[in-house]
Motif scaffolding. Structure first.
Motif, PDB file in Angstrom:
ATOM      1  N   PRO A  79       0.803  -1.239   0.000  1.00 38.27           N
ATOM      2  CA  PRO A  79       0.000   0.000   0.000  1.00 38.27           C
ATOM      3  C   PRO A  79       0.827   1.276   0.000  1.00 38.27           C
ATOM      4  O   PRO A  79       0.375   2.307  -0.502  1.00 38.27           O
ATOM      5  N   PHE A  80       2.046   1.229   0.551  1.00 40.40           N
ATOM      6  CA  PHE A  80       2.866   2.432   0.610  1.00 40.40           C
ATOM      7  C   PHE A  80       3.277   2.924  -0.777  1.00 40.40           C
ATOM      8  O   PHE A  80       3.736   4.062  -0.926  1.00 40.40           O
ATOM      9  N   LYS A  84      -1.574   8.118  -0.460  1.00 41.97           N
ATOM     10  CA  LYS A  84      -2.458   8.002   0.703  1.00 41.97           C
ATOM     11  C   LYS A  84      -3.716   8.850   0.577  1.00 41.97           C
ATOM     12  O   LYS A  84      -4.736   8.546   1.195  1.00 41.97           O
ATOM     13  N   ASP A  85      -3.649   9.906  -0.209  1.00 44.16           N
ATOM     14  CA  ASP A  85      -4.818  10.775  -0.349  1.00 44.16           C
ATOM     15  C   ASP A  85      -5.794  10.265  -1.399  1.00 44.16           C
ATOM     16  O   ASP A  85      -6.861  10.855  -1.598  1.00 44.16           O
ATOM     17  N   LEU A 108       0.377   2.058   8.545  1.00 41.72           N
ATOM     18  CA  LEU A 108      -0.379   2.720   7.480  1.00 41.72           C
ATOM     19  C   LEU A 108      -1.180   3.897   8.025  1.00 41.72           C
ATOM     20  O   LEU A 108      -1.195   4.981   7.444  1.00 41.72           O
ATOM     21  N   LYS A 111       0.848   6.881   8.863  1.00 45.59           N
ATOM     22  CA  LYS A 111       1.302   7.609   7.666  1.00 45.59           C
ATOM     23  C   LYS A 111       0.137   8.310   6.943  1.00 45.59           C
ATOM     24  O   LYS A 111       0.350   8.928   5.899  1.00 45.59           O
ATOM     25  N   GLY A 112      -1.088   8.200   7.476  1.00 49.14           N
ATOM     26  CA  GLY A 112      -2.209   8.930   6.890  1.00 49.14           C
ATOM     27  C   GLY A 112      -3.103   8.136   5.971  1.00 49.14           C
ATOM     28  O   GLY A 112      -3.975   8.718   5.302  1.00 49.14           O
ATOM     29  N   TYR A 113      -2.942   6.817   5.915  1.00 50.69           N
ATOM     30  CA  TYR A 113      -3.803   5.992   5.075  1.00 50.69           C
ATOM     31  C   TYR A 113      -5.117   5.678   5.801  1.00 50.69           C
ATOM     32  O   TYR A 113      -5.160   5.579   7.035  1.00 50.69           O
ATOM     33  N   ARG A 114      -6.175   5.526   5.007  1.00 48.96           N
ATOM     34  CA  ARG A 114      -7.487   5.148   5.554  1.00 48.96           C
ATOM     35  C   ARG A 114      -7.696   3.647   5.428  1.00 48.96           C
ATOM     36  O   ARG A 114      -7.329   3.050   4.414  1.00 48.96           O
TER      37      ARG A 114
END
Length: 402
Positions: A79-80, A84-85, A108, A111-114
């Motif tokens: 995912p990285f 993230k937006d 995650l 680092k700002g992921y939903r």
């Protein structure tokens, strides 16, 4: 290792039925889901190639993308690689939960992921993930409204939102909306669904008459200019679109007659059709986008096989959501318009090659891959045409909204 893959999308709507996001659907050329490919490297290759090589913006426009990830994907930090937006990390319901997975999701989130939990059924083992989750998805074909309501009540103190998926009826949508679900997903919203009658207003009828007339094969440039000029707003919009950067013209065009002569009748037919379709301001924009995707896909299917009359294929796809825009049965709308017999039959009965192309577009749109076929085209070829059509429609919608 093969890099052939298919990508589909399904809309996720908010409580006001505005598109909030798209869930991206993956299959290999044999119809196998991405998470069943086997080795982690293969799964990562498919997901990353499809999103990074083609581009998220091309697939979902300005909306979010929900992407399913297996345990192996999460632990390998796939995912990285994604912005993230733009993405929501969807954790599958059969994932094995342990300290390693919890740590991967915590990283995650930090680092700002939903994070979204898919096909959720409450179990104590989910508690560490629930505390990190931004969304919880209920498969309403597997859980009852009472069970979903109990979960929502129990978790009401947490800042988590709820999504009802596999919504197929208006009654299900209303019930889960009343329960407090924030988002909705399912075939109810992705296919024609006429729920009430609506009187055809004079202005809309005029636009539809114009739409049908300009797509007639023998319309002349002077006749087309006169027809378009009958509607001041339509003329203004047409000139604005032609003058937009989308066309990359060497000079600005300041008159309708010159515009039509310069670009040619077929290009003006196409763009006037698009503008006409955008004249239903009270309807969800997603319906217009679906029509654009179908129109481009039908036309591209015909062009790929070098079939004659691709503009007819385009018109069939474009008109395929007109019943939703007007909230009138398709038979009634088509009967009121001066469309050719071939176009009417393609729309109402899916007859002829244009009807088959429309069927192909709709089946791919609904991710009914077993029924996706058109002449001798392969599934990967059709999938590529669909993605190109989505990208084109997203660009057109940005122009229409300006």
């Amino acid at each position: 290792m093969t890099k052939d893959f298919l990508i589909g999308r399904q809309q996720i709507f908010d409580r006001d039925l505005r598109v909030f996001a798209y869930e991206l659907l993956f299959r290999d050329i044999n119809g196998n889901a991405a998470e069943t490919f086997g080795p982690t490297a293969a799964s990562n290759q498919i997901i990353v190639d499809s999103l990074l090589e083609y581009g998220l913006d091309q697939v979902v426009g300005t909306q979010l993308a929900f992407v399913n990830f297996t345990r192996e994907n999460l632990l390998s930090e796939t995912p990285f690689l994604l912005p993230k937006d733009k993405v929501v990390i969807e954790v599958l319901e059969d994932v094995h939960i342990d300290e390693a997975l919890i740590q991967a999701l915590q990283d995650l989130v930090q680092k700002g992921y939903r994070i979204a939990l898919d096909d959720f059924v409450f179990d104590e083992r989910w508690l560490p993930l629930i505390e990190m989750a931004h969304l919880i998805k209920f498969d309403i074909q597997k859980v009852t409204p009472a069970a979903s309501g109990w979960v929502m009540e129990r978790l009401k103190e947490l800042p988590v939102r709820f999504l009802a998926e596999k919504v197929e009826t208006q009654e299900q949508y209303r019930e889960y909306r009343a329960l407090g679900c924030d988002y909705f997903q399912g075939f109810l919203f992705s296919k024609p669904n006429v729920v009430r009658g609506k009187r055809l207003e004079t202005s809309q009828h005029a636009v539809l008459q114009l739409l049908a007339k300009i797509n007639q094969p023998k319309v002349s440039i002077p006749d087309l200019a006169r027809t378009v000029s009958m509607d001041v707003g339509l003329s203004y919009k047409l000139l604005r679109y032609i003058n937009s950067a989308f066309f990359a013209l060497p000079k600005q065009i300041d008159s309708l007659n010159f515009a039509i002569t310069y670009l040619g009748i077929r290009e003006i037919q196409r763009w006037t059709s698009l503008i006409s379709l955008a004249s239903f301001p009270d309807q969800p924009k997603e319906i217009v986008k679906i029509a654009l995707i179908r129109a481009r896909m039908c036309e591209s299917l015909a062009a790929y096989l070098k079939l004659p009359g691709t503009e007819q294929f385009f018109l069939v796809g474009l008109m395929s959501t007109i019943d939703q825009l007007l909230e009138i049965a398709l038979d009634d709308v088509v009967a009121s318009l001066p469309l050719s017999r071939e176009v009417k039959n393609a729309l109402v009965s899916r007859a002829g090659l244009a009807g088959e192309a429309l069927n192909c577009a709709i089946n791919y749109e609904c991710w009914n891959l077993d029924a996706v076929k058109f002449e001798n085209l392969s599934l990967p070829e059709i999938g590529k045409i669909h993605l190109e059509s989505v990208s084109w429609a997203n660009k057109i919608c940005r122009v229409l909204e300006n």
